[in-house]
Design a protein around this motif. Sequence first.
Motif, PDB file in Angstrom:
ATOM      1  N   ALA A 190      -4.879   5.413  -0.461  1.00  0.00           N
ATOM      2  CA  ALA A 190      -5.228   5.654  -1.860  1.00  0.00           C
ATOM      3  C   ALA A 190      -6.199   4.553  -2.269  1.00  0.00           C
ATOM      4  O   ALA A 190      -6.340   3.563  -1.555  1.00  0.00           O
ATOM      5  N   GLU A 244      -7.692   1.383  -3.017  1.00  0.00           N
ATOM      6  CA  GLU A 244      -7.241  -0.010  -2.903  1.00  0.00           C
ATOM      7  C   GLU A 244      -5.797  -0.152  -2.449  1.00  0.00           C
ATOM      8  O   GLU A 244      -5.219  -1.231  -2.574  1.00  0.00           O
ATOM      9  N   HIS A 245      -5.208   0.901  -1.925  1.00  0.00           N
ATOM     10  CA  HIS A 245      -3.814   0.800  -1.483  1.00  0.00           C
ATOM     11  C   HIS A 245      -3.601   1.515  -0.157  1.00  0.00           C
ATOM     12  O   HIS A 245      -4.156   2.585   0.073  1.00  0.00           O
ATOM     13  N   VAL A 246      -2.775   0.901   0.674  1.00  0.00           N
ATOM     14  CA  VAL A 246      -2.309   1.539   1.903  1.00  0.00           C
ATOM     15  C   VAL A 246      -0.788   1.517   1.833  1.00  0.00           C
ATOM     16  O   VAL A 246      -0.191   0.460   1.656  1.00  0.00           O
ATOM     17  N   GLN A 292      -9.438   0.907   5.482  1.00  0.00           N
ATOM     18  CA  GLN A 292     -10.249   1.116   4.281  1.00  0.00           C
ATOM     19  C   GLN A 292     -11.517   0.284   4.347  1.00  0.00           C
ATOM     20  O   GLN A 292     -11.482  -0.920   4.621  1.00  0.00           O
ATOM     21  N   TYR A 310     -11.350   5.196   5.372  1.00  0.00           N
ATOM     22  CA  TYR A 310     -11.309   5.581   3.955  1.00  0.00           C
ATOM     23  C   TYR A 310     -12.454   4.828   3.285  1.00  0.00           C
ATOM     24  O   TYR A 310     -12.507   3.597   3.320  1.00  0.00           O
TER      25      TYR A 310
END
Lengths: 93, 365
Positions: free
Chosen positions: A32, A34-36, B56, B83
């Motif tokens: 998501a 800025e989040h894992v 990310q 991501y």
Amino acid sequence: MTISIAPDARPRLSCGVRLHEDRVRGRTVLLAPEHVVAPNASAIEILRRCNGALTFSEIVDDLAQTHGVPRDRVAADAERLIKDLINRRMVDL
Amino acid sequence: MTDLLPLGMLAELTHRCPLACPYCSNPVELDRRSDELDTATWLRIFEEAAELGVLQLHLSGGEPTARSDIVELTRGAAKAGLYTNLITSGVGLTKQRLEALAEAGLDHVQLSWQDTDPVVADKIAGLEGAHRWKHETARAVVELGLPLTINVVIHRLNIARIADMIVAACRTGARRIEVAHTQYYGWGLANRAALLPTQEQVEAAHAAVAQIRRELEPSILIDYVAPDHFSRFPKPCMNGWGRQSLNVTPRGKVLPCHAAESIRGLTFWTVHDHSLREIWHDSPAFNAFRGTDWMKEPCRSCPRKHIDFGGCRCQAFAWTGDAANTDPACELSPYHGALRDAVAGPRTNELIYRRFSQPKPVLQD
């Protein structure tokens, strides 16, 4: 804020949120902004079904049947997880 | 050791930027266009990052869309399984370009805002019309169905409108807002006396955020980063040095954090000479402050050392001349008084804008 999940609600992962096979660490993660998040195996089973097509009731039926677990218990676990992720803007109804 | 693999990578694609914000996190000495890595090298780095365990990728800068190959880079990163998060000023970004980025597999857009007051916003950005352009970009992002985070950096000139900014961000259709106090490194440090709010302003801002949270969450997610200069304990900087993240500069240096080059005496390996895997595991800079063995007192015997990792190495170096010292933001640091004196010290209205340094004048015969 208290959210109740109607049996006919169709939960789905929010836009910008997706499950990802993390091959390096050998696990499935939720990505998501800025989040894992690394959910446990049963949470992943629930999230795989949060596709906007299945209703909450269908998700619970399917999980209860697939894993031979009492429906009430599955419903309570799924509701807790989905509510938590709604509050973190990772799931929409 | 899969617990010590990076989750995130910040790719500073370029230091070019249409804005000149005085709190910019880039170093004061900016990389020039001629220094920048080419497309093929970035694509190789993205592949290496995914293989190393990065999940990310933050496409940042400067302004990342100043790169003419941004769509190709985004496509390559998405293909590598990363991501992708575009960290943009939104200025110069057209809807057509955004559409191409979405089609290339972009996962998320993080758009910076300066203020809700358009005059102050453009003044901080150092560009007239920036505020309006940013609103147009926000609209285009939401219309395209891309998830949007609005990011606001807080300082003395906009702190009074912290709640207004959250409400305005919510109205755009953003799902998330990041409200982060200025960090005093690089340009931010050069402008500290202009940007640092007062203790009273910070307390009022904390209260305003708590109130607006009760009203708006969970319709919008508010990530609030409190300022370390007003805290008793330091921030867990980067969640630990060389623990979760890495940063690649426009010219290809790989750093544990974006300000790490400010620490003198560290040598940073580059993507020209080493793979990301080698740099992550074996480079002296990444290993310099890993774990807790490097710590001195008061960190070494502190029960909080696994919570905040001794704070920020760059800040420790800047204030004490030794990066292994406790971050002076910690009340247990012997240098904490000096930091508190700066907080209580005088303010200025003079802003130093983030610009490329001028070439030295050539004397004519």
